[in-house]
Design an enzyme around this catalytic site. Structure first.
Site, PDB file in Angstrom:
ATOM      1  CB  SER A  42       5.534  13.524 -31.124  1.00 47.71           C
ATOM      2  OG  SER A  42       6.350  12.610 -30.427  1.00 47.71           O
ATOM      3  CG  ASP A 154       3.437  10.218 -30.265  1.00 50.86           C
ATOM      4  OD1 ASP A 154       3.091  11.096 -31.067  1.00 50.86           O
ATOM      5  OD2 ASP A 154       4.623   9.977 -29.985  1.00 50.86           O
TER       6      ASP A 154
END
Length: 285
Positions: A42, A154
Site C-alpha cells: 500500500s 490492497d
C-alpha cells in the site's frame, strides 16, 4: 564478494500514517546504515519505490507535505469501489527517478492481493505504476486493478507488513515497520470506510505472528492519533517514525554488526574452500 551487510525494510500500509516510514529512512540515512532491499504494501509501496528509484529523501518528504487525497484518487462511484487511484500514475511520474523495477537502485518487491484466490501477488519486475496501484487499491474505497487475468486489491489484506517479501528478495536482516490500519477515531464506526478499515485491522491482528516471524526487528511508530486521511499532518507522522528509529538505533546497529560478522565469516569459509580446492588440484597434477 562484498562482506558489507545491510538491512531489508518491510514498509507496511496505513495511508497518511505511512509517512512515518520517511522518518525511519531519515534516521537510517543520517547514521549511514545501508539499505539493501525494500518491500512495500500500500502506501509503503509508494514510498519504498520512490526511495528505491533514487529520488532524494528530501524531495520525497517535500512532496508528501503537500500531498492530499485528491492527488491520488478520483471519485468515480462504481459497483467495485468509490474511487479510482489512477492519479497515482501522475504522482509517480513527478517523483520517481525510475518507472520500471529493473531500473531501481535498490531491489524492490510490491505486494498486492489476488481477489480471486485470496493469495498474495509479489511484483519484482515490470511496470511500477500498475503494481503500486494494485497494492494501494483499498477494498471498498478504490476499484480493484486488473493486471493480466488477475483482479488485484490492497496488499494489506495478505501482508500488512511485507517481511516475507523482503526476506525472499534476499535481505539478510529484515526490519518491519508497522503503522496500523486503525482509522484514528474512537467509538462505533460512522461511515463505510471506518467499517472496512476496522474489519481489515481486526483481520490483521491475527496475522501478527505470520509476518513478525520473518522480521529480525519490528518498529511501531506512535501514529495512533492520526486518521487515515490526515495528509496535512505529514510532519507529525515523519517525526513519529524518526523517534521510533532513534529508540531502536542501538538494536539496529547491533543487528547490522551481527550480519556483517556473519558475512565476513561466510566469505572466509568460501576463501578457505577455494584454497582447499586449489591445493587439491595442484596435488592431483
Amino acid at each position: 564478494m562484498s562482506t558489507r551487510a545491510g538491512l531489508g525494510l518491510a514498509l507496511g500500509g496505513g495511508f497518511a500514517r505511512g509517512f512515518a516510514h520517511l522518518g525511519v529512512l531519515q534516521v537510517l540515512e543520517q547514521n549511514r546504515i545501508p539499505i539493501t532491499h525494500i518491500a512495500g504494501t500500500s502506501v509503503g509501496s509508494i514510498l519504498g519505490a520512490a526511495y528505491a528509484s533514487g529520488a532524494s529523501l528530501a524531495h520525497i518528504i517535500e512532496t508528501c507535505r503537500t500531498l492530499r487525497f485528491r492527488d491520488i484518487a478520483r471519485w468515480r462511484v462504481s459497483r467495485l469501489g468509490l474511487a479510482s487511484n489512477q492519479r497515482l500514475e501522475t504522482l509517480i511520474e513527478r517523483v520517481f527517478d525510475s518507472r520500471q523495477f529493473e531500473d531501481l537502485r535498490i531491489p524492490l518487491a510490491v505486494v498486492a492481493t489476488d481477489l480471486t484466490s485470496g493469495e498474495p501477488v509479489v511484483f519484482t519486475q515490470g511496470n511500477l505504476v500498475d503494481a503500486i496501484r494494485a497494492s494501494c487499491a483499498f477494498p471498498g474505497l478504490f476499484e480493484p486493478v486488473e493486471i493480466g487475468t488477475r483482479c488485484l486489491a490492497d496488499g494489506c489484506l495478505v501482508a500488512p507488513v511485507p517481511t516475507r517479501a523482503a526476506r525472499d528478495l534476499g535481505a539478510a536482516a529484515v526490519i518491519g515497520i508497522s503503522v496500523g490500519m486503525q482509522d484514528g477515531h474512537r467509538g462505533a464506526p460512522t461511515n463505510i470506510f471506518q467499517v472496512v478499515s476496522r474489519a481489515v485491522n481486526a483481520a490483521q491482528k491475527h496475522q501478527l505472528e505470520i509476518w513478525e516471524r520473518h522480521a529480525d526487528l519490528v518498529l511501531r511508530p506512535d501514529v495512533q492519533s492520526l486518521a487515515w486521511d490526515d495528509f496535512d499532518r505529514a510532519d507529525e507522522a515523519i517525526a513519529a517514525g524518526a523517534a521510533a528509529a532513534l529508540r531502536a538505533l542501538p538494536r539496529i546497529e547491533k543487528l547490522l554488526g551481527q550480519k556483517q560478522d556473519a558475512a565476513r565469516d561466510f566469505q572466509a569459509r568460501l576463501e578457505a574452500e577455494d584454497k582447499g580446492y586449489l591445493w587439491l588440484a595442484e596435488a592431483l597434477r
